[in-house]
Design an enzyme around this catalytic site. Sequence first.
Site, mmCIF file in Angstrom:
data_model
loop_
_atom_site.group_PDB
_atom_site.id
_atom_site.type_symbol
_atom_site.label_atom_id
_atom_site.label_comp_id
_atom_site.label_asym_id
_atom_site.label_seq_id
_atom_site.Cartn_x
_atom_site.Cartn_y
_atom_site.Cartn_z
ATOM 1 N N GLY A 242 0.818 -1.212 0.000
ATOM 2 C CA GLY A 242 0.000 0.000 0.000
ATOM 3 C C GLY A 242 0.851 1.261 0.000
ATOM 4 O O GLY A 242 0.585 2.220 -0.740
ATOM 5 N N VAL B 205 -3.511 6.969 -18.629
ATOM 6 C CA VAL B 205 -4.935 6.744 -18.375
ATOM 7 C C VAL B 205 -5.802 7.642 -19.261
ATOM 8 O O VAL B 205 -6.884 7.257 -19.699
ATOM 9 C CB VAL B 205 -5.251 6.986 -16.881
ATOM 10 C CG1 VAL B 205 -6.743 7.116 -16.645
ATOM 11 C CG2 VAL B 205 -4.649 5.871 -16.025
ATOM 12 N N LYS C 234 -2.830 -19.811 -4.676
ATOM 13 C CA LYS C 234 -2.410 -19.385 -6.010
ATOM 14 C C LYS C 234 -2.716 -20.460 -7.056
ATOM 15 O O LYS C 234 -3.110 -20.152 -8.185
ATOM 16 C CB LYS C 234 -0.927 -19.023 -5.988
ATOM 17 C CG LYS C 234 -0.659 -17.763 -5.159
ATOM 18 C CD LYS C 234 0.799 -17.627 -4.754
ATOM 19 C CE LYS C 234 1.042 -16.343 -3.977
ATOM 20 N NZ LYS C 234 2.397 -16.311 -3.362
#
Lengths: 436, 436
Positions: A20, A38, A209
């Site tokens: 984070g 973007v 996974k």
Amino acid sequence: MTTASPRPIGVAVLGMGNVGTEVVRVLTDKAADLQARVGAPVVLRGVSVRDLSRPRGNVDSAVLTDDPASLVTRDDVDIVVELIGGIEPPRTLIRTALQAGKSVVTANKALMAVHSGELSEAAAGSNVDLYFEAAVAGAIPVIRPLIQSLAGDTVNRVAGIVNGTTNFILSEMDETGADYDEVLAEAGRLGYAEADPTADVEGHDAAAKAAILASIAFHSRVTANDVYCEGITAITSDDLAAAKKFDCTVKLLAICERIDADGAERISARVYPALIPFEHPLATVNGAFNAVVVEAENAGRLMFYGQGAGGAPTASAVTGDLVMAARNRVLGGRGPLESTYASLPVAPIDDVPTRYYVSMQVADRPGVLEQVAAEFAKRSISISAVRQEGAGENARLIVVTHRASDLDQSETVAAIEKMDSVIKVSSVLRLEGTND
Amino acid sequence: MTTASPRPIGVAVLGMGNVGTEVVRVLTDKAADLQARVGAPVVLRGVSVRDLSRPRGNVDSAVLTDDPASLVTRDDVDIVVELIGGIEPPRTLIRTALQAGKSVVTANKALMAVHSGELSEAAAGSNVDLYFEAAVAGAIPVIRPLIQSLAGDTVNRVAGIVNGTTNFILSEMDETGADYDEVLAEAGRLGYAEADPTADVEGHDAAAKAAILASIAFHSRVTANDVYCEGITAITSDDLAAAKKFDCTVKLLAICERIDADGAERISARVYPALIPFEHPLATVNGAFNAVVVEAENAGRLMFYGQGAGGAPTASAVTGDLVMAARNRVLGGRGPLESTYASLPVAPIDDVPTRYYVSMQVADRPGVLEQVAAEFAKRSISISAVRQEGAGENARLIVVTHRASDLDQSETVAAIEKMDSVIKVSSVLRLEGTND
């Protein structure tokens, strides 16, 4: 030149651990690049943390909150990045966000390995993105290549080293000859193993996974509970030394395979430490690195290699997903979601064809090999290689078999364990990465 | 359950060589899978071929045409797959298709390396997809990971073995000690080299791929003409043997690098045979295989490995793109197109910091090394390793330098060539894949 500025894309980050923190840093430091890629500014609207009183470096305290639930439904938030980990509260937060029309990016393998179905449905219902590239193999692009690049191919097998902690431990044991406990302690000191390493060393992290990889590779729903799982806690330096004599090393593998018995197609998803030949591409993947080998009908064998964990590499995958989700917000459309149309059933480990490596302490007298070989022959298992070593109390017999159902293999081992001439079956491992 | 059936997605395939034949086969054999993945039937509307009279296996003759120009604007065609190769007619056909609102999938590296700008503009103008994963490294997902997965990261370097023919030749020379001409002939016999191998052995094929990789990695426009290019025709078995003495092998590399001299960021894109250390991940990529190493700020070093050519592998990449383009037709939206916002200039090779390996035939008398070393020192190039071998007429001096501008290195070599004590500079190669 004046053009109408595009509406900014608002981002909420849930959780400010290693990943984070790095994602927030990229959003700030690379704002101009992200905007160009973007097509609109990408603006950090809020970051949820557990402890508001802890200092958070350069992060504007105005964006910090300890109330993630409010953050995920805020009007000015378009994309929620979930980096809390664990099942709850992420499951509820992500579902709420998706239902509120937010796109979601998550690195949460434990969650996606169990609840991807309901979350994908929520995403489809709101026509938003749910991306999770960082959930498997950190920075290595694996999810997107499997879902998108191989969308026109038929994947037959995915085999990977997807847990850095266990790969570090096995690599170190292999290199130094040290034993498991010793190397685990070292891994802890170096930051490669967590205080409670259970999820890693017992294979649960790799199993999550494997579930994700099997689901997307085979367009079927596979959850963590479907994955057969053994960890590395029983591996000894003797095993690694013995493997070398068969030109093999030992790796904790996540294996997702299409198996076809009697014309009925099924999936196998399994995690265990296995011998693999030195010449296999996964054999040279050492330390905390990850690698995934994909075998597809047309593409042949592909390998993806890189850093499977860590703040920066994981943040790379997360921000890649974030840019793609943001771009879809600007231009319309969304990326592919979970595809489970094939609905292949998962075969139990007993039905999976495997090869066994069995190391036994045996009585030092003639005829033992004959008896052991007879036990394998009873179930039509053919033997590929045998080694007899030591003498007296240290007499040891190692048998490597050809492929047979795992049930036949394990029943044979159980029978051998009861033989008078076998003092102890000291190690049972499977052998992977061979064609025969 | 009755639901309105979605409109089928019509596909036109231009060219029916190895790849086209395989793509058509997949469209037929895997129709049910493709439909499930796309969300609508994917229907082959037409296949353009040069010679209508040639038999085309199981392909319905009604779909065959020798008029690709009509095919690409047909109302029932949504996606055009261009597999003709070369600049024209593909350039005009693709532009026409895009302007007519068709999405395009192409494997055409030569075209994309020069005309991606105008074609991307046409795609953007019609809001359709232009995908070209198969243009670089065949089945290996490289384009999509670079454009999408690494969209939130900063790529600093892409280095790859992207031409199977030359890698086969160099691998064989290395393994057998045979000379270039001999191995080239063998490659031709085995189907690894074309009748006219110029584009491969002179590095032009790799240069086109380098241009494409550099463009997407650095969000800038780089064309094939910007790529510095040397082929492998001058490589001798002596070079490979000498490389081994420095723990290196020789590979034809495509290198795309961000270079920062005096604070001005530029790109280097170059193709040449180079020494790389045995421990470099590209050193073990042998035969006709391809591999691409990407170094990014956060992701660290990633490697992608697999089959870089051939009908089936290339078709895997093409059909993956086709499924994604078809899916976008069904759901709306489109994938990312070329992004050139960074507009970094390409630096000439002279300005690029490189390391040199120089092998010379020298006079067998004292003082030669001193004179050669002085020549390097004149331009402040420091020497990393020296070997002196042989005697009399076979006296040979090999110098490996540290990093300096390629201009300084090449000027030094030119000066050395004129020295009395140097009979001949027999080989000049660069050294890559080291950190110093």
